[in-house]
Scaffold this motif. Structure first.
Motif, PDB file in Angstrom:
ATOM      1  N   GLU A  62      40.879  36.980 -27.224  1.00  6.45           N
ATOM      2  CA  GLU A  62      40.535  36.738 -25.862  1.00  6.45           C
ATOM      3  C   GLU A  62      41.766  36.919 -24.914  1.00  6.45           C
ATOM      4  OE1 GLU A  62      40.035  32.683 -23.063  1.00  6.45           O
ATOM      5  OE2 GLU A  62      39.127  32.654 -25.479  1.00  6.45           O
ATOM      6  N   CYS A  63      41.228  37.723 -23.889  1.00  2.00           N
ATOM      7  CA  CYS A  63      42.378  38.240 -22.809  1.00  2.00           C
ATOM      8  C   CYS A  63      42.032  37.646 -21.669  1.00  2.00           C
ATOM      9  CB  CYS A  63      42.257  39.892 -22.817  1.00  2.00           C
ATOM     10  SG  CYS A  63      42.473  40.604 -24.597  1.00  2.00           S
ATOM     11  N   LEU A  71      38.351  38.059 -20.631  1.00  2.00           N
ATOM     12  CA  LEU A  71      37.601  39.366 -21.312  1.00  2.00           C
ATOM     13  C   LEU A  71      37.839  39.167 -22.708  1.00  2.00           C
ATOM     14  CD1 LEU A  71      39.107  42.033 -18.991  1.00  2.00           C
ATOM     15  CD2 LEU A  71      36.579  41.597 -19.059  1.00  2.00           C
ATOM     16  N   ALA A  73      38.685  41.459 -26.167  1.00  2.00           N
ATOM     17  CA  ALA A  73      39.005  42.696 -26.726  1.00  2.00           C
ATOM     18  C   ALA A  73      38.479  42.975 -28.154  1.00  2.00           C
ATOM     19  CB  ALA A  73      40.344  42.761 -26.898  1.00  2.00           C
ATOM     20  N   LEU A  85      42.800  48.708 -24.863  1.00  2.00           N
ATOM     21  CA  LEU A  85      42.002  47.944 -25.432  1.00  2.00           C
ATOM     22  C   LEU A  85      40.449  48.188 -24.825  1.00  2.00           C
ATOM     23  CD1 LEU A  85      43.922  44.526 -25.290  1.00  2.00           C
ATOM     24  CD2 LEU A  85      43.474  45.745 -27.170  1.00  2.00           C
ATOM     25  N   VAL A  87      37.578  46.334 -23.940  1.00  2.00           N
ATOM     26  CA  VAL A  87      37.053  45.081 -23.673  1.00  2.00           C
ATOM     27  C   VAL A  87      35.762  44.764 -23.345  1.00  2.00           C
ATOM     28  CG1 VAL A  87      39.463  44.414 -23.187  1.00  2.00           C
ATOM     29  CG2 VAL A  87      38.017  44.995 -21.379  1.00  2.00           C
ATOM     30  N   THR A  95      31.366  46.832 -21.027  1.00  4.35           N
ATOM     31  CA  THR A  95      32.702  47.320 -21.358  1.00  4.35           C
ATOM     32  C   THR A  95      33.423  48.060 -20.631  1.00  4.35           C
ATOM     33  OG1 THR A  95      31.400  49.120 -22.584  1.00  4.35           O
ATOM     34  CG2 THR A  95      31.823  47.235 -24.015  1.00  4.35           C
ATOM     35  N   GLU A 100      46.735  47.674 -22.337  1.00  3.87           N
ATOM     36  CA  GLU A 100      47.034  46.453 -23.039  1.00  3.87           C
ATOM     37  C   GLU A 100      48.253  45.588 -22.199  1.00  3.87           C
ATOM     38  OE1 GLU A 100      49.554  46.239 -26.906  1.00  3.87           O
ATOM     39  OE2 GLU A 100      47.538  46.278 -27.502  1.00  3.87           O
ATOM     40  N   CYS A 105      46.809  38.413 -24.034  1.00  2.00           N
ATOM     41  CA  CYS A 105      45.670  38.332 -25.118  1.00  2.00           C
ATOM     42  C   CYS A 105      46.222  37.670 -26.528  1.00  2.00           C
ATOM     43  CB  CYS A 105      45.347  39.711 -25.606  1.00  2.00           C
ATOM     44  SG  CYS A 105      44.716  40.862 -24.324  1.00  2.00           S
TER      45      CYS A 105
END
Length: 340
Positions: A62-63, A71, A73, A85, A87, A95, A100, A105
């Motif tokens: 989870e980002c 988002l 990943a 990534l 995502v 997507t 990164e 994240c």
């Protein structure tokens, strides 16, 4: 091959239907591009070389970006030595590739994300097991998301490995419905490798605003041996590495500047419990079809239409054009991201 087994061998008992359709459609042409279709300059003769994609691997994180947008990943990699990534927006299913360094994240899991539209779509497609082969009960046919939500329908075209060129005339006919007519192209890695000019033409049409393409993973090698039992054919062929088939296709798309979607379509629409689990484990939505044109209309609203744009199914393309001209395909045509 290089079509799905349903249209080639009659594995679902449709050989006679296909022959009837071919005869009925033989006098029909593809949709003629309208004069107002977007026309752009021809693609460059020498496209840029593929980017170097390394250390490509599944993750689940989870980002959050600087704007606190959430988002998920699902892949990590380096692209030209920059850490990236892949995502997914868990609400829209769109997507994108992100640096990164621009995201914060942390590892997550399916249970923590179960209330998202993304995980619900994955779970629903994994549970939609299609129907078992009568002769080979372990084989699943047309498992996954085979019917979309809402009105209209969803155009999907498969690009299985083929010696024939892309059917550009058909796609130009689709463009005449636009601009930016949504179409999902299920692409195999071998097709991309062997059809560089056709692939660049597709990118050119998308950049021009004529097509809005969603790239669906259709495996890398798309193995098929005529006459071999389904339980040992397509991605059920002994020795096939299902995860490599998935990841290698995503990687070649990214190397060529494109973003894979969250959808995966099995070659031949043939799978089993183990391969379905593998697709779910890689956080992809299995995509089937309830509107392969050999099934014969009328088609319901929400139909996921399946044709082959790789030169191997001229009868199906002619039939599509005929039905479109007769107003027998559910409209409007919608992006596949709206189907789950």
């Amino acid at each position: 091959m290089k079509q799905h087994i349903i249209g080639r061998t009659g594995a679902l008992g449709l050989a006679s239907a296909l022959l009837a359709i071919a005869a009925a459609a033989s006098a029909q042409g593809v949709v003629s591009p309208a004069p107002e279709r977007i026309v752009a300059k021809a693609p460059a003769a020498d496209p840029p070389p593929p980017m170097r994609v390394q250390n490509y691997r599944p993750v689940f994180q989870e980002c959050h970006d600087a704007g606190k947008r959430r988002l998920l990943a699902i892949r990590a990699m380096s692209v030209e030595a920059r850490r990236k990534l892949l995502v997914v927006d868990p609400t829209s299913l769109a997507t994108s590739l992100a640096d990164e360094v621009d995201l914060t994240c942390a590892d997550t899991n399916d249970a923590a994300q179960k209330d998202t539209r993304f995980m619900a779509a994955i779970a629903a497609s994994a549970q939609a097991s299609g129907h078992a082969s009568t002769a080979q009960p372990s084989v699943l046919q047309n498992a996954g998301l085979s019917h979309g939500a809402g009105e209209g329908s969803f155009i999907t075209g498969d690009l299985c490995p083929s010696r024939k060129p892309l059917d550009r005339a058909f796609l130009q006919g689709i463009e005449a419905l636009g601009p930016a007519t949504p179409v999902s192209l299920s692409i195999s890695g071998l097709w991309l490798k062997r059809h560089g000019a056709d692939f660049q033409w597709l990118l050119h049409e998308a950049r021009a605003g004529a097509l809005a393409i969603t790239w669906v993973n259709h495996s890398f090698h798309h193995p098929y041996v005529p006459g071999r039992p389904l339980s040992k054919n397509f991605l059920l062929t002994p020795g096939v590495d299902i995860q490599a088939e998935i990841l290698d296709t995503e990687q070649i798309l990214i190397a060529n500047g494109q973003t894979p979607s969250v959808f995966f379509r099995f070659p031949g629409l043939i799978s089993d419990a183990a391969t379905m689990d593998a697709v779910r484990g890689d956080h992809l939505v299995t995509l089937g079809a309830d509107g392969w044109l050999v099934f014969m209309p009328p088609l319901r609203p929400g139909a996921i239409l399946l044709v082959h744009a790789n030169g191997n199914e001229p009868e199906g393309l002619r039939l599509f054009s005929k039905l479109l001209g007769q107003g027998r395909l559910p409209r409007p045509f919608r992006p596949i991201l709206e189907a789950p």
